[in-house]
Enzyme design. Structure first.
Site, PDB file in Angstrom:
ATOM      1  N   GLU A 474       0.848  -1.185   0.000  1.00 12.79           N
ATOM      2  CA  GLU A 474       0.000   0.000   0.000  1.00 12.79           C
ATOM      3  C   GLU A 474       0.895   1.251   0.000  1.00 12.79           C
ATOM      4  O   GLU A 474       1.163   1.793  -1.033  1.00 12.79           O
ATOM      5  CB  GLU A 474      -0.954  -0.046   1.200  1.00 12.79           C
ATOM      6  CG  GLU A 474      -2.147   0.850   0.997  1.00 12.79           C
ATOM      7  CD  GLU A 474      -3.354   0.446   1.823  1.00 12.79           C
ATOM      8  OE1 GLU A 474      -3.395  -0.649   2.394  1.00 12.79           O
ATOM      9  OE2 GLU A 474      -4.275   1.279   1.896  1.00 12.79           O
ATOM     10  N   GLU A 751      -1.896   0.153  13.408  1.00 14.33           N
ATOM     11  CA  GLU A 751      -3.056   0.593  12.635  1.00 14.33           C
ATOM     12  C   GLU A 751      -4.350   0.384  13.414  1.00 14.33           C
ATOM     13  O   GLU A 751      -5.244   1.227  13.401  1.00 14.33           O
ATOM     14  CB  GLU A 751      -3.127  -0.204  11.329  1.00 14.33           C
ATOM     15  CG  GLU A 751      -4.338   0.130  10.471  1.00 14.33           C
ATOM     16  CD  GLU A 751      -4.275  -0.531   9.113  1.00 14.33           C
ATOM     17  OE1 GLU A 751      -3.605  -1.577   8.999  1.00 14.33           O
ATOM     18  OE2 GLU A 751      -4.889  -0.008   8.165  1.00 14.33           O
TER      19      GLU A 751
HETATM   20  C1  BGC Z   1      -5.166   2.644   4.972  1.00 11.89           C
HETATM   21  C2  BGC Z   1      -5.654   3.713   5.901  1.00 11.89           C
HETATM   22  C3  BGC Z   1      -6.654   4.532   5.175  1.00 11.89           C
HETATM   23  C4  BGC Z   1      -7.800   3.607   4.954  1.00 11.89           C
HETATM   24  C5  BGC Z   1      -8.999   4.268   4.400  1.00 11.89           C
HETATM   25  C6  BGC Z   1      -6.311   1.769   4.655  1.00 11.89           C
HETATM   26  O1  BGC Z   1      -5.994   0.737   3.823  1.00 11.89           O
HETATM   27  O2  BGC Z   1      -4.090   1.954   5.484  1.00 11.89           O
HETATM   28  O3  BGC Z   1      -4.853   4.207   6.820  1.00 11.89           O
HETATM   29  O4  BGC Z   1      -6.978   5.747   5.690  1.00 11.89           O
HETATM   30  O5  BGC Z   1      -7.412   2.487   4.198  1.00 11.89           O
HETATM   31  O6  BGC Z   1      -9.964   3.414   4.205  1.00 11.89           O
END
Ligand code: BGC
Length: 873
Positions: A474, A751
């Site tokens: 990502e 996270e």
């Molecule tokens: C990210 C996030 C992001 C989110 C939004 C994720 O995959 O890691 O931090 O804000 O998606 O849906």
């Protein structure tokens, strides 16, 4: 009396005077703590068409003051000095150390270089070799100065005569390449020699054409070529200039890097290398490739196109190695491999020193966690995060991958010849090399570690752009993550230039109707994210991030530059909301990752998503109004202020019930309503605060917020008289809480509140990183409320010291390098007394709001106050 001036004299938001993008770069300097206030300055500019001085200018300003000389032309260089008069001095201070301001290539017509790269066919799939390009040239006259201006389609490392140029990594970073590509400026004067020279570069896929994005991602997003675009300009002692620019006369060769990918890692076959490829004396020899190996051949380059109007000088610091970390443990395993623990979840790569037979393969794998003695690679999803080095043989070989980075605390090494020693596999930490500007300490070791973890997460996620996470497939510039974390980030590091640059890209990627993308730069995404839709909290980055930048720097120019994007975002939401002023339609991420949301549906938290959407609408409308006011746009200021009030009214009409209750009876609902000032009436706000405190207590002082509520909840509690409740929330160690990960040995912010669950298992959802900044936004409250350091005017021209000790802490401190100098506060509690020391930079004023004391005005200098405190200390 003379005063020395704290240097260095700097230009714009850049650390370096070299390669400036502005013809009239604004100038800043610092005065040391304890210096009397400045009441005048004189600037002297020498070199651009002679000497210019401002004479004595009566002014306290020393941050981003106007360039007094003639505009710099491309490449022009000027020597800048400053001296000041302070209130108690009769004469001026000594001149500062001189600083050089040198303009970059300011006109598209300055560029003659064209992008060049390998002419071999583009491989649609499979591993793609990285190329090297080079050119030999002769220097036949003495050299006065030489500059290299360089960038790439892909990423690059430049070499000149066998040595690296610069120490930057992964340049030119990531921007919306089609519209703006940054180039770097290097001073290479000392690397040139009389006679034959060779200049060249390693090229990698990087963000330009490497695989990016989840669900397999996409390759070749910006183009299919891997090219270098460089212009070496050599100034001779007779005033003449030799320009060596990438063009059809260059040569390319496949490099020993047989695979490179930001996510997957790098494979380097040292047997294919000619280590002297960028040295002149070796050119002839290396042209004859080894028997049976065509790879050593240098062939004519393919010349590509780039509109020079899209080239922009780099304004932020580069990505570079900022620290080396030794493993804290090495475990040798039955299969002959090693498991290494670096003791810290970090972002970077391993540098190895290895000695073994030719053809041996050493494989380095990386992960943020281990489970049952194995790397936990599940959270990496489709990022392979593995590097491989194939030995050339014949002595110690030192290697570090060039064109990848990994988020890891643990690594395994397989295929290592002989015994692995700690110093043979060092982790090198990489990120944008922002100056560290903020410090926080406190007496509680867990809270201290929490804060350290926030800093480490910032380091890992501010790499060329601000990202969500650095390990899995990502690593994108998610707008919501930046929005909630920007105030913390701007306190900890000088990231103004990086955020400014990213916001330029936000503006470029914004849709004509005002929609702000989920992540910037935009890459093709899964159906949920493509086509782009407007989302509260995320899209508001276009308004609130420039506002945070302005508060930190006091630089109106930053507000001006991003004003249009902010306004058209709010205009879009105004249309979406319609006359009701309620944004209650469409897809929303809500209080993303609220701990009560199902693991696989993080948007389904306890708080009504449309309540959040309308709250953000009001908050952003208010900030557009404030920005317009600063910019002197009275009409807009009034229009958006009225709009903000109408939205707040509509919010109360729709979501506020009797007794300060909200329709969503959740921590986040109260946190946003209070923190965004939507409840207006002081009594109702207090009632809402009481309800929030009750909810927190009923939840056993465990957190119940996601990305939206987390940065706000402690402020909402503090401002409604529930500071002790905020502290109990902060001090909680059971899951979910800020300190739970710390008790589990976390060294970065996770996270999810339970990325690692209390039963010791990993959260099984595919979206589980151990290095995300968002939940670390609480650090902003640690700085402002626990330590008590609050910017009370843009750029910290005014400061509020308002420590609110609690939670059993016996000491805390915060300090910050502001545009006006260092500001700091520290307090300790001993024997029932609170001892506070506060430092105010020259020309700033402060208010001390200490527990149980009337407000006191402070001038610059250091102030010590002792206050009796009640309670358990
Ligand atoms: C990210 C996030 C992001 C989110 C939004 C994720 O995959 O890691 O931090 O804000 O998606 O849906």
């Amino acid at each position: 009396m003379t005063h020395s001036i704290i240097g260095p004299v700097t230009f714009e938001h850049s650390l370096y005077g070299l390669g400036l993008g502005a013809a009239c770069p604004r100038i800043s300097w610092r005065l040391p703590v304890g210096s009397p206030d400045q009441d005048a300055y004189e600037l002297e500019i020498q070199g651009n068409g002679g000497m210019t001085t401002t004479g004595r200018l009566a002014s306290p300003e020393r941050s981003l003051v106007p360039w007094p000389g003639k505009p710099l032309r491309s490449r022009e260089r000027a020597r800048v000095r400053v001296r000041v008069w302070t209130i108690d001095s009769e004469g001026p201070s000594q001149w500062s150390e001189p600083a050089w301001a040198e303009a970059a290539l300011l006109e598209p017509g300055d560029w003659v270089a064209r992008p060049v790269g390998g002419a071999w066919p583009h491989e649609e799939s499979g591993d793609r070799r990285a190329a090297r390009v080079r050119r030999e040239f002769t220097v036949d006259r003495p050299v006065v100065a030489a500059r290299l201006y360089a960038t790439a389609h892909g990423v690059y490392e430049a070499e000149l005569n066998g040595a690296r140029v610069g120490d930057d990594a992964l340049s030119p970073g990531w921007t919306v390449y089609g519209k703006r590509l940054k180039y770097q400026t290097y001073d290479v004067t000392s690397q040139l020699v009389q006679g034959p020279n060779v200049i060249g570069a390693w090229l990698g896929d990087g963000w330009y054409r490497g695989r990016l994005g989840f669900h397999g991602g996409t390759r070749d997003i910006y183009g299919t070529d891997q090219s270098w675009l460089a212009q070496l300009e050599i100034l001779h002692d007779d005033g003449s200039v030799t320009t060596i620019a990438t063009d059809g006369s260059w040569q390319a060769s496949p490099s020993p890097i047989i695979m490179n990918s930001l996510y997957d890692g790098e494979v380097h076959d040292a047997r294919l290398d000619d280590p002297d490829w960028s040295r002149p004396s070796q050119l002839e020899a290396s042209r004859q490739s080894e028997p049976g190996n065509d790879d050593g051949c240098w062939t004519a380059v393919a010349v590509r196109d780039r509109d020079p109007a899209t080239l922009e000088p780099e304004g932020s610091p580069p990505v570079r190695c900022t620290q080396e970390v030794m493993p804290v443990s090495i475990t040798s395993r039955d299969d002959g491999s090693y498991l290494l623990d670096y003791g810290q979840n970090l972002v970077g790569r391993l540098a190895i020193a290895v000695d073994g037979p030719p053809g041996s393969r050493v494989t380095l794998r990386h992960a943020e966690e281990v489970l049952d003695g194995e790397l936990a690679i599940g959270p990496l999803r489709e990022a392979r995060a593995a590097d491989e080095y194939i030995l050339r043989g014949g002595g110690t070989e030192r290697w570090e991958p060039r064109f990848t980075f990994h988020g890891f605390r643990y690594a395994t090494i397989t295929g290592w010849p002989g015994e692995l020693r700690a110093e043979s596999a060092i982790a090198r930490v990489y990120h944008t090399d922002m100056p560290r500007t903020g410090e926080f300490t406190c007496s509680d070791p867990l809270v201290q570690r929490l804060h350290d973890n926030v800093r480490w997460s910032m380091r890992g996620n501010f790499l060329a752009i601000p990202t969500d996470c650095p390990a899995r497939d990502e690593r994108l510039g998610w707008t919501g993550d930046v929005q909630v974390f920007a105030p913390t980030a701007l306190f900890l590091y000088d990231c103004a230039a990086l955020l400014d640059s990213w916001l330029v890209d936000v503006g470029l990627e914004q849709l004509p109707d005002g929609t702000v993308p989920w992540y910037v730069p935009v890459i093709p995404g899964a159906p949920m994210w493509t086509p782009i839709r407007p989302g509260a909290g995320w899209g508001d980055a276009a308004v609130l991030t420039p506002a945070a930048l302005y508060l930190e720097t006091g630089d109106e120019e930053l507000l001006r530059r991003h004003y249009r994007a902010a306004r058209i975002w709010v205009d879009l939401v105004t249309r979406l909301a319609g006359p009701s002023r309620l944004w209650d339609t469409g897809f929303q991420l809500g209080d993303w990752l609220d701990p009560t949301a199902p693991a696989n549906n993080p948007a389904a938290g306890a708080t009504d998503r449309y309540l959040i959407a309308t709250a953000y609408f009001a908050w952003s409308a208010r900030h557009v109004s404030l920005a317009a006011r600063v910019l002197g746009n009275v009409a807009d200021a009034e229009e958006y202020e009225k709009l903000a009030e109408e939205i707040a009214d509509a919010f109360r009409g729709r979501y506020l019930m009797e007794g300060g209750r909200l329709t969503s009876d959740s921590q986040t609902a109260y946190a946003v309503a209070i923190a965004f000032g939507l409840l207006e009436d002081g009594y109702v706000t207090r009632q809402a605060g009481n309800r929030l405190a009750e909810l927190v207590r009923d939840n056993g002082y465990r957190i119940g917020t996601g990305f939206i509520g987390t940065p706000l909840i402690c402020d909402a509690l503090t401002s409604t008289g529930h500071t002790e409740t905020a502290y109990r929330l902060l001090m909680q160690t059971e899951c979910p809480s800020w300190l739970y990960p710390v008790t589990q040995g976390a060294t970065t912010i996770w996270e999810r509140w339970d990325s690692l669950r209390p039963d010791g298992t990993l959260n099984p959802d595919g979206m589980t990183s151990f290095n995300h900044v968002a939940l670390g936004a609480v650090a902003d409250w640690l700085h402002r409320v626990v330590a008590g350091l609050v910017p009370a005017a843009p750029g910290y021209r005014k400061i509020l010291f308002r420590p609110r000790p609690g939670g059993g802490l016996t000491s805390a401190s915060a300090s910050h390098e502001t545009p006006w100098g260092r500001v700091g506060i520290s307090w300790q509690i001993t024997r029932g007394r609170l001892h506070v020391a506060m430092t105010v930079p020259p020309n700033c004023t402060a208010t001390a709001d200490l527990p149980g004391k009337p407000l006191t005005a402070l001038l610059s200098g250091t102030h010590r106050v002792v206050v009796p405190v009640e309670g358990a200390w």
